[in-house]
Design an enzyme around this catalytic site. Structure first.
Site, PDB file in Angstrom:
ATOM      1  N   ASP A  11      39.155  -8.835 -11.448  1.00 40.71           N
ATOM      2  CA  ASP A  11      40.263  -8.943 -10.496  1.00 40.71           C
ATOM      3  C   ASP A  11      41.460  -8.160 -11.037  1.00 40.71           C
ATOM      4  O   ASP A  11      41.955  -8.450 -12.134  1.00 40.71           O
ATOM      5  CB  ASP A  11      40.615 -10.439 -10.332  1.00 40.71           C
ATOM      6  CG  ASP A  11      41.712 -10.696  -9.315  1.00 40.71           C
ATOM      7  OD1 ASP A  11      42.401  -9.741  -8.905  1.00 40.71           O
ATOM      8  OD2 ASP A  11      41.905 -11.870  -8.944  1.00 40.71           O
ATOM      9  N   ASP A 106      40.602  -6.316  -4.222  1.00 38.25           N
ATOM     10  CA  ASP A 106      40.774  -6.061  -5.671  1.00 38.25           C
ATOM     11  C   ASP A 106      39.907  -6.963  -6.537  1.00 38.25           C
ATOM     12  O   ASP A 106      40.199  -7.133  -7.716  1.00 38.25           O
ATOM     13  CB  ASP A 106      42.253  -6.209  -6.058  1.00 38.25           C
ATOM     14  CG  ASP A 106      42.671  -7.662  -6.240  1.00 38.25           C
ATOM     15  OD1 ASP A 106      42.100  -8.531  -5.548  1.00 38.25           O
ATOM     16  OD2 ASP A 106      43.550  -7.908  -7.071  1.00 38.25           O
ATOM     17  N   GLU A 107      38.850  -7.505  -5.981  1.00 34.94           N
ATOM     18  CA  GLU A 107      38.115  -8.534  -6.699  1.00 34.94           C
ATOM     19  C   GLU A 107      36.619  -8.439  -6.410  1.00 34.94           C
ATOM     20  O   GLU A 107      36.228  -8.285  -5.258  1.00 34.94           O
ATOM     21  CB  GLU A 107      38.646  -9.880  -6.187  1.00 34.94           C
ATOM     22  CG  GLU A 107      38.346 -11.060  -7.020  1.00 34.94           C
ATOM     23  CD  GLU A 107      38.995 -12.323  -6.418  1.00 34.94           C
ATOM     24  OE1 GLU A 107      40.048 -12.224  -5.754  1.00 34.94           O
ATOM     25  OE2 GLU A 107      38.413 -13.383  -6.603  1.00 34.94           O
TER      26      GLU A 107
HETATM   27  P1  TTP Z   1      45.255 -11.266  -5.568  1.00 30.13           P
HETATM   28  O1  TTP Z   1      44.181 -10.722  -6.461  1.00 30.13           O
HETATM   29  O2  TTP Z   1      45.201 -12.694  -5.154  1.00 30.13           O
HETATM   30  O3  TTP Z   1      46.670 -11.078  -6.268  1.00 30.13           O
HETATM   31  P2  TTP Z   1      47.208  -9.901  -7.183  1.00 30.13           P
HETATM   32  O4  TTP Z   1      46.160  -8.890  -7.497  1.00 30.13           O
HETATM   33  O5  TTP Z   1      48.436  -9.348  -6.567  1.00 30.13           O
HETATM   34  O6  TTP Z   1      47.657 -10.671  -8.498  1.00 30.13           O
HETATM   35  P3  TTP Z   1      46.724 -11.330  -9.597  1.00 30.13           P
HETATM   36  O7  TTP Z   1      45.306 -11.066  -9.210  1.00 30.13           O
HETATM   37  O8  TTP Z   1      47.092 -10.655 -10.884  1.00 30.13           O
HETATM   38  O9  TTP Z   1      47.077 -12.764  -9.581  1.00 30.13           O
HETATM   39  O10 TTP Z   1      45.352 -10.408  -4.249  1.00 30.13           O
HETATM   40  C1  TTP Z   1      45.069  -9.012  -4.227  1.00 30.13           C
HETATM   41  C2  TTP Z   1      46.014  -8.318  -3.282  1.00 30.13           C
HETATM   42  O11 TTP Z   1      45.894  -8.867  -1.978  1.00 30.13           O
HETATM   43  C3  TTP Z   1      47.451  -8.434  -3.686  1.00 30.13           C
HETATM   44  O12 TTP Z   1      47.874  -7.441  -4.609  1.00 30.13           O
HETATM   45  C4  TTP Z   1      48.138  -8.334  -2.354  1.00 30.13           C
HETATM   46  C5  TTP Z   1      47.165  -8.896  -1.346  1.00 30.13           C
HETATM   47  N1  TTP Z   1      47.556 -10.259  -0.952  1.00 30.13           N
HETATM   48  C6  TTP Z   1      48.318 -10.431   0.195  1.00 30.13           C
HETATM   49  O13 TTP Z   1      48.622  -9.465   0.894  1.00 30.13           O
HETATM   50  N2  TTP Z   1      48.724 -11.699   0.535  1.00 30.13           N
HETATM   51  C7  TTP Z   1      48.420 -12.800  -0.221  1.00 30.13           C
HETATM   52  O14 TTP Z   1      48.811 -13.937   0.112  1.00 30.13           O
HETATM   53  C8  TTP Z   1      47.637 -12.601  -1.408  1.00 30.13           C
HETATM   54  C9  TTP Z   1      47.284 -13.795  -2.272  1.00 30.13           C
HETATM   55  C10 TTP Z   1      47.224 -11.328  -1.730  1.00 30.13           C
HETATM   56 MG    MG Z   2      44.277  -9.481  -8.175  1.00 27.15          MG
END
Ligand code: TTP
Ligand code: MG
Length: 389
Positions: A11, A106-107
């Protein structure tokens, strides 16, 4: 979940914000909030870890984020760019295993053979860091749930593990909110019944739990015990692993092409073994000077994954179909996957056992120091092969 598999959850950290910081180096190390105009009515998509220190988080109204972190740089969402980066990250994942489930932009979950999880996780992290200049965290375990939690606990820019045997010691003392599926509402409800820690959830009478949170209680209680039977669901399961090379100059002698086949076979073999697969079909791709291209395949009686077996088959295909030099490109592909390691009951021999042991040692070195670090082992493995078939 398969017993002979390690699962990785990969991720990217603060994904949208990290891409913005990459594209605008002056924003590195600064609080960056992606979501749009803070005077508007939108919400935060994500923010850099520098902004998280101020309490900003995803889904929070941008106005609130501005109040918490007035010094932050606010940027609009540039989905086209993030999707482009996401594709590149996916290409990197595919190098390590065909067993991939993309969960979000992103995961992804990656399935690899048992014991290869940590090495592969570090290799994924360094490839993403070196090639895309982005931070990514990886959780490694025996199932999806624990890999996901391990990743969350390791973040940012780190690799973490959480093995089933560590659940009582490491997971039980934590708040129930670490369990995926427990959002703020469920958390509040559980708390009102005195269920605060994962241990409380694991040990709560199941019948009573079902009355509190409904049928989902069974799954959540299993999760609290570290149990998760979900398999990786590869939507576009990769059906082959291949490597090819366009020669710096067209080659005229067979021995040079055969040397390339040996290198390519070692690459394909390494990736097959690390993904926990064997292949029934080996193919070659050959391009001539005039760009005409042929592919030829051979399906074997038994599935293989050793460098030597792939090489022998690919080489015999080349010798049979090489046509007239010069040659411009050579590729080797493995397909027709079967699970497991190569332990043949039909043709098991001391030589094969030796070859397997050599490959295991070679793979470990390659995990650690990068592919291609051990050059001459392929030679040893292939020495028993005198035929050109
Ligand atoms: P995540 O992987 O949940 O968050 P992140 O990559 O920003 O942070 P981390 O993994 O380090 O905790 O989500 C991936 C992307 O999806 C994030 O960069 C932006 C988008 N997203 C939204 O648009 N709205 C949301 O509520 C969430 C959780 C994510
Ligand atoms: Mg992320």
């Amino acid at each position: 979940m398969r017993a002979n598999q390690d699962i990785l959850l990969c991720d990217l950290d603060a994904f949208f914000a990290s891409v913005e910081q990459l594209d605008r180096p002056r924003l590195k190390g600064k609080p960056v909030i992606v979501g749009g105009d803070p005077r508007g009515r939108g919400v935060v998509s994500t923010c850099s870890y520098e902004a998280r220190k101020y309490g900003v988080s995803s889904a929070m109204p941008l106005k609130k984020a501005l109040e918490l972190c007035p010094g932050a740089v606010f940027l609009p969402v540039n989905m086209v760019r993030y999707a482009e980066v996401s594709r590149k990250v996916g290409e990197i994942f595919k190098r390590f295993t065909p067993d991939i489930e993309f969960v979000s932009i992103d995961e992804a979950y990656l399935g690899v053979s048992k014991g290869a999880g940590c090495y592969t996780g570090e290799a994924v992290r360094s490839a993403v860091r070196q090639e895309l200049h982005l931070p990514i965290s990886v959780g490694v375990s025996a199932n999806k749930l624990l890999a996901k939690i391990a990743c969350e606990l390791a973040k940012p820019d780190n690799l973490g593990t959480l093995w089933p045997e560590e659940v009582k010691e490491l997971l039980w003392p934590l708040s129930v909110k670490v369990i995926p599926g427990i959002g703020p509402k469920t958390e509040q409800k559980l708390r009102s019944y005195g269920i605060n820690k994962v241990r409380d959830l694991a040990q709560y009478p199941t019948g009573a739990l079902l009355k509190i949170i409904g049928s989902n209680g069974i799954t959540l209680q299993e999760y609290a015990c570290g149990i998760d039977g979900r398999a990786i669901e590869s939507r576009h399961e990769s059906k082959s692993i291949s490597e090819e090379i366009t020669f710096p100059e067209d080659l005229k002698d067979k021995s040079s092409v055969i040397a390339a086949i040996q290198e390519l076979s070692a690459g394909v073999g390494y990736r097959l073994r690390r993904a926990g697969f064997q292949a029934r079909t080996i193919s070659i791709k050959l391009r001539f000077q005039d760009f005409s291209t042929i592919t030829r395949s051979k399906t074997l009686i038994e599935a293989v994954n050793s460098d030597g077996a792939i090489y022998r088959t690919a080489r015999s295909l080349f010798i049979k179909h090489c046509g007239k030099p010069p040659w411009r490109l050579m590729g080797v592909k493995a397909s027709g996957f079967e699970r497991g390691t190569q332990l043949s009951i039909f043709s098991y021999s001391p030589e094969e056992d030796k070859e397997r042991k050599i490959l295991e040692a070679k793979d470990l070195l390659q995990d650690k120091y990068g592919f291609g670090i051990v050059k001459n082992v392929g030679e040893i493995a292939n020495k028993k092969d005198g035929d050109t078939r």
